[in-house]
Design an enzyme around this catalytic site. Structure first.
Site, PDB file in Angstrom:
ATOM      1  N   ASP A  15     -23.979 -25.215 -12.985  1.00 35.73           N
ATOM      2  CA  ASP A  15     -25.370 -24.883 -12.736  1.00 35.73           C
ATOM      3  C   ASP A  15     -25.802 -25.623 -11.476  1.00 35.73           C
ATOM      4  O   ASP A  15     -25.372 -26.737 -11.225  1.00 35.73           O
ATOM      5  CB  ASP A  15     -26.198 -25.331 -13.945  1.00 35.73           C
ATOM      6  CG  ASP A  15     -27.614 -24.799 -13.926  1.00 35.73           C
ATOM      7  OD1 ASP A  15     -28.060 -24.365 -12.853  1.00 35.73           O
ATOM      8  OD2 ASP A  15     -28.274 -24.841 -14.976  1.00 35.73           O
ATOM      9  N   GLY A  33     -28.548 -27.049 -10.593  1.00 36.30           N
ATOM     10  CA  GLY A  33     -29.514 -28.130 -10.699  1.00 36.30           C
ATOM     11  C   GLY A  33     -30.947 -27.647 -10.621  1.00 36.30           C
ATOM     12  O   GLY A  33     -31.883 -28.415 -10.835  1.00 36.30           O
ATOM     13  N   PHE A  73     -32.696 -25.682 -12.608  1.00 33.57           N
ATOM     14  CA  PHE A  73     -33.446 -25.760 -13.856  1.00 33.57           C
ATOM     15  C   PHE A  73     -33.851 -27.197 -14.159  1.00 33.57           C
ATOM     16  O   PHE A  73     -34.941 -27.454 -14.671  1.00 33.57           O
ATOM     17  CB  PHE A  73     -32.635 -25.197 -15.020  1.00 33.57           C
ATOM     18  CG  PHE A  73     -33.374 -25.254 -16.329  1.00 33.57           C
ATOM     19  CD1 PHE A  73     -34.342 -24.307 -16.629  1.00 33.57           C
ATOM     20  CD2 PHE A  73     -33.128 -26.262 -17.249  1.00 33.57           C
ATOM     21  CE1 PHE A  73     -35.052 -24.360 -17.826  1.00 33.57           C
ATOM     22  CE2 PHE A  73     -33.829 -26.326 -18.447  1.00 33.57           C
ATOM     23  CZ  PHE A  73     -34.790 -25.378 -18.736  1.00 33.57           C
ATOM     24  N   GLN A 132     -35.088 -14.126  -9.659  1.00 32.67           N
ATOM     25  CA  GLN A 132     -36.312 -14.749 -10.146  1.00 32.67           C
ATOM     26  C   GLN A 132     -37.466 -13.756  -9.974  1.00 32.67           C
ATOM     27  O   GLN A 132     -37.291 -12.673  -9.446  1.00 32.67           O
ATOM     28  CB  GLN A 132     -36.591 -16.047  -9.391  1.00 32.67           C
ATOM     29  CG  GLN A 132     -35.598 -17.169  -9.660  1.00 32.67           C
ATOM     30  CD  GLN A 132     -35.702 -17.755 -11.056  1.00 32.67           C
ATOM     31  OE1 GLN A 132     -36.594 -17.412 -11.845  1.00 32.67           O
ATOM     32  NE2 GLN A 132     -34.800 -18.677 -11.383  1.00 32.67           N
ATOM     33  N   GLY A 144     -34.771 -17.918 -15.000  1.00 32.39           N
ATOM     34  CA  GLY A 144     -36.198 -18.062 -15.239  1.00 32.39           C
ATOM     35  C   GLY A 144     -36.708 -17.369 -16.470  1.00 32.39           C
ATOM     36  O   GLY A 144     -37.897 -17.056 -16.562  1.00 32.39           O
ATOM     37  N   ASP A 171     -24.973 -18.311 -21.591  1.00 37.41           N
ATOM     38  CA  ASP A 171     -24.776 -19.717 -21.923  1.00 37.41           C
ATOM     39  C   ASP A 171     -26.007 -20.198 -22.653  1.00 37.41           C
ATOM     40  O   ASP A 171     -27.103 -19.670 -22.449  1.00 37.41           O
ATOM     41  CB  ASP A 171     -24.557 -20.561 -20.667  1.00 37.41           C
ATOM     42  CG  ASP A 171     -25.879 -20.919 -19.993  1.00 37.41           C
ATOM     43  OD1 ASP A 171     -26.375 -22.044 -20.221  1.00 37.41           O
ATOM     44  OD2 ASP A 171     -26.429 -20.082 -19.262  1.00 37.41           O
ATOM     45  N   CYS A 223     -14.361 -17.308 -42.207  1.00 39.27           N
ATOM     46  CA  CYS A 223     -14.385 -17.852 -40.841  1.00 39.27           C
ATOM     47  C   CYS A 223     -13.071 -18.565 -40.553  1.00 39.27           C
ATOM     48  O   CYS A 223     -12.542 -19.289 -41.395  1.00 39.27           O
ATOM     49  CB  CYS A 223     -15.558 -18.817 -40.692  1.00 39.27           C
ATOM     50  SG  CYS A 223     -15.602 -19.681 -39.097  1.00 39.27           S
ATOM     51  N   CYS A 258     -12.619 -20.874 -38.121  1.00 42.57           N
ATOM     52  CA  CYS A 258     -12.784 -22.102 -37.337  1.00 42.57           C
ATOM     53  C   CYS A 258     -12.113 -23.280 -38.032  1.00 42.57           C
ATOM     54  O   CYS A 258     -11.865 -23.250 -39.243  1.00 42.57           O
ATOM     55  CB  CYS A 258     -14.272 -22.385 -37.095  1.00 42.57           C
ATOM     56  SG  CYS A 258     -15.112 -23.223 -38.465  1.00 42.57           S
ATOM     57  N   CYS A 269     -14.129 -24.557 -41.185  1.00 41.93           N
ATOM     58  CA  CYS A 269     -14.110 -23.703 -42.376  1.00 41.93           C
ATOM     59  C   CYS A 269     -12.720 -23.623 -43.005  1.00 41.93           C
ATOM     60  O   CYS A 269     -12.607 -23.409 -44.224  1.00 41.93           O
ATOM     61  CB  CYS A 269     -14.609 -22.304 -42.026  1.00 41.93           C
ATOM     62  SG  CYS A 269     -16.396 -22.232 -41.745  1.00 41.93           S
ATOM     63  N   HIS A 272     -17.830 -25.416 -35.664  1.00 38.76           N
ATOM     64  CA  HIS A 272     -18.070 -24.123 -36.311  1.00 38.76           C
ATOM     65  C   HIS A 272     -18.957 -23.238 -35.454  1.00 38.76           C
ATOM     66  O   HIS A 272     -18.650 -22.058 -35.239  1.00 38.76           O
ATOM     67  CB  HIS A 272     -18.710 -24.291 -37.685  1.00 38.76           C
ATOM     68  CG  HIS A 272     -19.218 -22.982 -38.227  1.00 38.76           C
ATOM     69  ND1 HIS A 272     -18.401 -22.091 -38.878  1.00 38.76           N
ATOM     70  CD2 HIS A 272     -20.449 -22.384 -38.149  1.00 38.76           C
ATOM     71  CE1 HIS A 272     -19.098 -20.999 -39.199  1.00 38.76           C
ATOM     72  NE2 HIS A 272     -20.352 -21.159 -38.762  1.00 38.76           N
TER      73      HIS A 272
END
Length: 376
Positions: free
Chosen positions: A89, A91, A93, A194, A221, A271, A309, A311, A314, A340
């Site tokens: 990212d 920066g 945000f 934006q 945004g 994300d 599941c 994972c 689990c 999980h």
């Protein structure tokens, strides 16, 4: 580098070739803000959890340990041990979130560190240099993320400045990628759309940045004050003007239901800190809805967090055991719950891709969009 394999309505099944590996889309990026997943999950765990992209933050790594140090240690891949695709990212945000400590000008943003208060300046060139030092696969352009709602005149001025900053980012990245000692000379650049919650400003900005032939395009945004319905409306307004031969990334979103709604509207990549943040409070995502493992009803529950599941949590532990760990204040509770939830999100994306491949995404979407948002 990017290929749309199949579509169903606006939803897209695609493949993205990068210098550090192939990403199957739609996909979710696991957030490692300071080069670590909160909850005691390492880069080596991510492969077992189905992660395709690890996301880290330019601002935080610039402050600590310092992007120059990460560079000396081999960039994010050498530093963390994650050998796959990474995204940083810009920066922007974080600068938005430091509203009481910042000053925005045409050159960039002056602000104070949230750690020790020392003065920092970051503009497009500085952001690109930091991300080059981090050696990420994908660098995000430096932008201004504004609060929703904001006055129309300011939003227009801000989005125009973000366009000018994007042009500077592109120029600086080209220079950095040409240097002999650059860690990743094939670093990719994504631009960010934006325009607040004003449909016409969003469309105008998207049309302008689409002309710049970038490696991918993000919608930024959003999820910063507006309703979910407003967010979906903006996606629908912008999507027709996003290049069809490039990745489409919705930043910072969101719940499983948000993701299903956005895929349904043509978004490829996501994300969010929600799976890890919620997990550390005992909130577990499942196909049937959201479980709160702090509830007393799980004291003697021998079922896994979600039956069926795959994972690591689990496969090995019961709801009763993880409930006990939370009540006892054990750090292991965070790790097991985070593992999980990250598995759930990555598996959700895999199920979406399978449904798209089979031409059954619409029925998958209708089956799960409401239950996944329900609290059990």
């Amino acid at each position: 580098m990017f290929e749309v394999i199949k579509t169903e309505g606006a939803a897209r099944l695609s493949r993205f070739e990068t210098p550090h590996g192939t990403v199957k889309l739609p996909g979710f990026m696991n957030v490692a803000t300071v080069a670590a997943i909160k909850g005691g999950v390492s880069a080596f765990d991510l492969a077992e959890l189905g992660c395709q992209i690890m996301l880290s933050n330019t601002y935080h790594l610039h402050l600590r340990p310092g992007d120059d140090k990460v560079r000396q240690l081999g960039g994010l891949q050498g530093f963390t041990g994650w050998g796959g695709v990474t995204l940083t990212d810009s920066g922007g945000f974080q600068v938005f979130s430091l509203s009481s400590l910042r000053k925005i000008t045409e050159e960039g943003v002056s602000f104070r560190s949230h750690i020790d208060g020392h003065k920092i300046f970051m503009g497009p060139e500085e952001s690109m240099r930091i991300q080059s030092n981090l050696g990420s696969t994908i660098a995000m352009a430096f932008d201004e993320c504004i609060e929703n709602p904001s006055p129309r005149d300011y939003v227009k001025q801000s989005s125009q400045r973000t366009t000018r900053w994007l042009e500077r980012c592109k120029t600086e990245m080209k220079r950095l990628n040409s240097l002999e000692d650059t860690i990743n000379p094939r670093q990719l650049l994504f631009g960010i759309n934006q325009g607040g919650t004003y449909d016409d400003l969003r469309v105008e900005h998207m049309k302008r940045i689409a002309e710049m032939e970038l490696d991918g395009y993000a919608i930024g945004g959003l999820a910063v004050g507006e309703t979910a319905e407003e967010m979906y409306r903006i996606i629908e307004a912008v999507e027709p003007h996003m290049p069809k031969d490039k990745v489409r990334y919705l930043m910072g979103v969101g719940t499983p239901a948000n993701i299903l709604e956005a895929v349904h509207r043509g978004v490829d990549l996501f994300d969010c800190v929600m799976p890890t943040r919620n997990a550390r409070h005992g909130h577990i995502f499942t196909h049937e809805g959201i479980r709160n493992l702090n509830n007393a009803k799980y004291q003697l529950d021998t079922e896994p967090l979600e039956p069926g599941c795959g994972c690591p949590t689990c496969r090995r532990h019961s709801r009763a055991y993880v409930h006990h760990l939370f009540k006892s204040g054990e750090m292991l509770a965070h790790r097991l719950a985070v593992m999980h939830n990250l598995w759930f999100y990555n598996n959700l994306m895999a199920e979406i891709r399978t449904a798209l491949e089979a031409g059954e995404f619409e029925s998958y979407y209708r089956r799960y969009v409401v239950p996944m948002a329900t609290r059990i």
